[in-house]
Design a protein around this motif. Structure first.
Motif, PDB file in Angstrom:
ATOM      1  N   PHE A   5      -5.969  -6.357  10.095  1.00  0.00           N
ATOM      2  CA  PHE A   5      -5.189  -6.102   8.923  1.00  0.00           C
ATOM      3  C   PHE A   5      -4.296  -5.105  10.123  1.00  0.00           C
ATOM      4  CE2 PHE A   5      -8.581  -6.496   7.087  1.00  0.00           C
ATOM      5  CZ  PHE A   5      -7.949  -7.341   6.253  1.00  0.00           C
ATOM      6  N   VAL A   6      -2.283  -5.395   9.645  1.00  0.00           N
ATOM      7  CA  VAL A   6      -1.229  -5.273  10.162  1.00  0.00           C
ATOM      8  C   VAL A   6      -0.174  -4.084   8.747  1.00  0.00           C
ATOM      9  CG1 VAL A   6       0.842  -4.768  11.047  1.00  0.00           C
ATOM     10  CG2 VAL A   6      -0.947  -6.351  12.154  1.00  0.00           C
ATOM     11  N   ILE A   7      -0.783  -2.969   9.666  1.00  0.00           N
ATOM     12  CA  ILE A   7      -0.080  -2.313   8.010  1.00  0.00           C
ATOM     13  C   ILE A   7       1.602  -1.993   8.347  1.00  0.00           C
ATOM     14  CG2 ILE A   7       0.616   0.041   6.533  1.00  0.00           C
ATOM     15  CD1 ILE A   7      -1.509   0.553   6.878  1.00  0.00           C
ATOM     16  N   SER A   8       2.761  -2.812   7.554  1.00  0.00           N
ATOM     17  CA  SER A   8       4.384  -2.315   8.023  1.00  0.00           C
ATOM     18  C   SER A   8       5.452  -2.310   6.952  1.00  0.00           C
ATOM     19  CB  SER A   8       4.901  -3.545   8.817  1.00  0.00           C
ATOM     20  OG  SER A   8       4.857  -4.981   7.851  1.00  0.00           O
ATOM     21  N   PRO A   9       6.198  -1.383   7.499  1.00  0.00           N
ATOM     22  CA  PRO A   9       7.503  -0.917   6.781  1.00  0.00           C
ATOM     23  C   PRO A   9       8.060  -1.683   5.396  1.00  0.00           C
ATOM     24  CG  PRO A   9       7.937  -0.207   8.562  1.00  0.00           C
ATOM     25  CD  PRO A   9       6.685  -1.241   8.835  1.00  0.00           C
ATOM     26  N   ILE A  10       8.157  -1.970   5.034  1.00  0.00           N
ATOM     27  CA  ILE A  10       9.069  -2.313   3.254  1.00  0.00           C
ATOM     28  C   ILE A  10      10.075  -1.841   3.654  1.00  0.00           C
ATOM     29  CG2 ILE A  10       9.300  -2.802   1.240  1.00  0.00           C
ATOM     30  CD1 ILE A  10       6.273  -2.534   1.082  1.00  0.00           C
ATOM     31  N   SER A  11      11.393  -1.966   3.758  1.00  0.00           N
ATOM     32  CA  SER A  11      12.528  -1.718   3.622  1.00  0.00           C
ATOM     33  C   SER A  11      13.394  -1.194   2.613  1.00  0.00           C
ATOM     34  CB  SER A  11      13.569  -3.048   4.092  1.00  0.00           C
ATOM     35  OG  SER A  11      13.473  -3.893   2.757  1.00  0.00           O
ATOM     36  N   ASN A  12      14.182  -0.134   2.266  1.00  0.00           N
ATOM     37  CA  ASN A  12      14.677   0.569   1.420  1.00  0.00           C
ATOM     38  C   ASN A  12      13.584   1.133   0.500  1.00  0.00           C
ATOM     39  OD1 ASN A  12      16.637  -0.495   1.399  1.00  0.00           O
ATOM     40  ND2 ASN A  12      16.136  -2.050   0.732  1.00  0.00           N
TER      41      ASN A  12
ATOM     42  N   VAL B 260       0.680  -1.859   0.306  1.00  0.00           N
ATOM     43  CA  VAL B 260       0.171  -0.287   0.001  1.00  0.00           C
ATOM     44  C   VAL B 260       0.137   0.956  -0.024  1.00  0.00           C
ATOM     45  CG1 VAL B 260      -2.030  -1.022   1.392  1.00  0.00           C
ATOM     46  CG2 VAL B 260      -0.314  -0.189   2.443  1.00  0.00           C
ATOM     47  N   TYR B 261       0.571   2.036  -0.196  1.00  0.00           N
ATOM     48  CA  TYR B 261       0.526   3.580  -0.485  1.00  0.00           C
ATOM     49  C   TYR B 261      -0.081   4.137   0.365  1.00  0.00           C
ATOM     50  CZ  TYR B 261       2.226   8.434  -1.941  1.00  0.00           C
ATOM     51  OH  TYR B 261       2.362   9.497  -1.729  1.00  0.00           O
ATOM     52  N   VAL B 262       1.171   5.027   1.327  1.00  0.00           N
ATOM     53  CA  VAL B 262       0.908   6.201   2.306  1.00  0.00           C
ATOM     54  C   VAL B 262       1.360   7.399   1.864  1.00  0.00           C
ATOM     55  CG1 VAL B 262       0.993   5.817   4.966  1.00  0.00           C
ATOM     56  CG2 VAL B 262       1.006   3.821   4.495  1.00  0.00           C
ATOM     57  N   ASP B 263       0.413   8.232   2.283  1.00  0.00           N
ATOM     58  CA  ASP B 263       1.113   9.905   2.279  1.00  0.00           C
ATOM     59  C   ASP B 263       1.995  10.014   3.122  1.00  0.00           C
ATOM     60  OD1 ASP B 263       1.665  12.430   1.347  1.00  0.00           O
ATOM     61  OD2 ASP B 263      -0.581  12.817  -0.226  1.00  0.00           O
TER      62      ASP B 263
ATOM     63  N   ALA C  82       7.431   5.026   0.981  1.00  0.00           N
ATOM     64  CA  ALA C  82       6.162   5.327   0.577  1.00  0.00           C
ATOM     65  C   ALA C  82       5.082   4.595   0.734  1.00  0.00           C
ATOM     66  CB  ALA C  82       6.556   6.271  -0.214  1.00  0.00           C
ATOM     67  N   TYR C  83       6.051   3.138   0.726  1.00  0.00           N
ATOM     68  CA  TYR C  83       5.146   2.494   0.537  1.00  0.00           C
ATOM     69  C   TYR C  83       5.423   0.968   1.031  1.00  0.00           C
ATOM     70  CZ  TYR C  83       3.875   2.868  -4.352  1.00  0.00           C
ATOM     71  OH  TYR C  83       3.804   3.562  -5.169  1.00  0.00           O
ATOM     72  N   TYR C  84       4.217   0.111   2.152  1.00  0.00           N
ATOM     73  CA  TYR C  84       4.108  -0.475   2.799  1.00  0.00           C
ATOM     74  C   TYR C  84       3.485  -1.392   2.882  1.00  0.00           C
ATOM     75  CZ  TYR C  84       5.845   3.866   5.655  1.00  0.00           C
ATOM     76  OH  TYR C  84       6.286   4.956   5.653  1.00  0.00           O
ATOM     77  N   LYS C  85       3.728  -2.893   3.306  1.00  0.00           N
ATOM     78  CA  LYS C  85       2.848  -3.923   3.620  1.00  0.00           C
ATOM     79  C   LYS C  85       1.598  -4.014   4.481  1.00  0.00           C
ATOM     80  CE  LYS C  85       5.610  -7.153   5.424  1.00  0.00           C
ATOM     81  NZ  LYS C  85       5.965  -8.518   5.487  1.00  0.00           N
ATOM     82  N   ILE C  86       0.677  -4.059   3.397  1.00  0.00           N
ATOM     83  CA  ILE C  86      -0.516  -4.319   4.571  1.00  0.00           C
ATOM     84  C   ILE C  86      -0.791  -6.319   4.816  1.00  0.00           C
ATOM     85  CG2 ILE C  86      -2.358  -4.184   2.329  1.00  0.00           C
ATOM     86  CD1 ILE C  86      -3.959  -3.056   5.374  1.00  0.00           C
TER      87      ILE C  86
ATOM     88  N   ILE D  94       5.835   3.473  11.928  1.00  0.00           N
ATOM     89  CA  ILE D  94       6.289   2.673  11.998  1.00  0.00           C
ATOM     90  C   ILE D  94       5.421   1.163  12.387  1.00  0.00           C
ATOM     91  CG2 ILE D  94       7.193   1.215  14.579  1.00  0.00           C
ATOM     92  CD1 ILE D  94       8.645   3.959  13.525  1.00  0.00           C
ATOM     93  N   GLU D  95       3.623   1.439  12.068  1.00  0.00           N
ATOM     94  CA  GLU D  95       2.893   0.490  12.116  1.00  0.00           C
ATOM     95  C   GLU D  95       1.490   0.666  12.317  1.00  0.00           C
ATOM     96  OE1 GLU D  95       3.690  -3.229  13.937  1.00  0.00           O
ATOM     97  OE2 GLU D  95       2.153  -2.533  15.408  1.00  0.00           O
ATOM     98  N   GLY D  96       0.489   0.670  11.775  1.00  0.00           N
ATOM     99  CA  GLY D  96      -0.904   0.675  11.221  1.00  0.00           C
ATOM    100  C   GLY D  96      -1.347  -1.292  12.032  1.00  0.00           C
TER     101      GLY D  96
END
Length: 102
Positions: free
Chosen positions: A84-91, A6-9, A94-98, A73-75
């Motif tokens: 559902f958990v939103i977590s960072p993608i390394s590198n 997912v993209y997070v602004d 703007a984009y995170y993993k859900i 950091i997390e959602g």
């Protein structure tokens, strides 16, 4: 478990005037309305919101974003019985993993 990127602004998320936003998960879009923000130290906060369906304008879930130093950091998203958990993608900033956890 299903997962997607997912993209997070972050400019919108860290803006103190943020009231309404949108999130799209697995091809479905929802409206997010801010309900509260708890601030901890400088640039650290948890932003809480309610999730509404776009077609009926009814509350169907909740969401929170944990932000530190202007980075997500997390959602956590709760829709009905699903979580559902939103977590960072390394590198990337703007984009995170859900990921569906329940």
């Amino acid at each position: 478990m299903p997962q997607s990127n997912v993209y997070v602004d972050m400019n919108l998320l860290t803006n103190g005037n943020f009231d309404v936003g949108y999130i799209e998960m697995f091809g479905q879009r929802y409206k997010v309305v801010e309900s509260n923000t708890e601030k901890y130290f400088t640039n650290n906060f948890v932003r809480y919101g309610d999730i509404f369906s776009l077609d009926k304008e009814e509350k169907i879930g909740t969401i929170n974003f944990i932000v530190s130093s202007l980075s997500l950091i997390e959602g956590t998203i709760r829709l009905g019985d699903s979580t559902f958990v939103i977590s960072p993608i390394s590198n990337t900033n703007a984009y995170y993993k859900i990921t569906k956890t329940k």
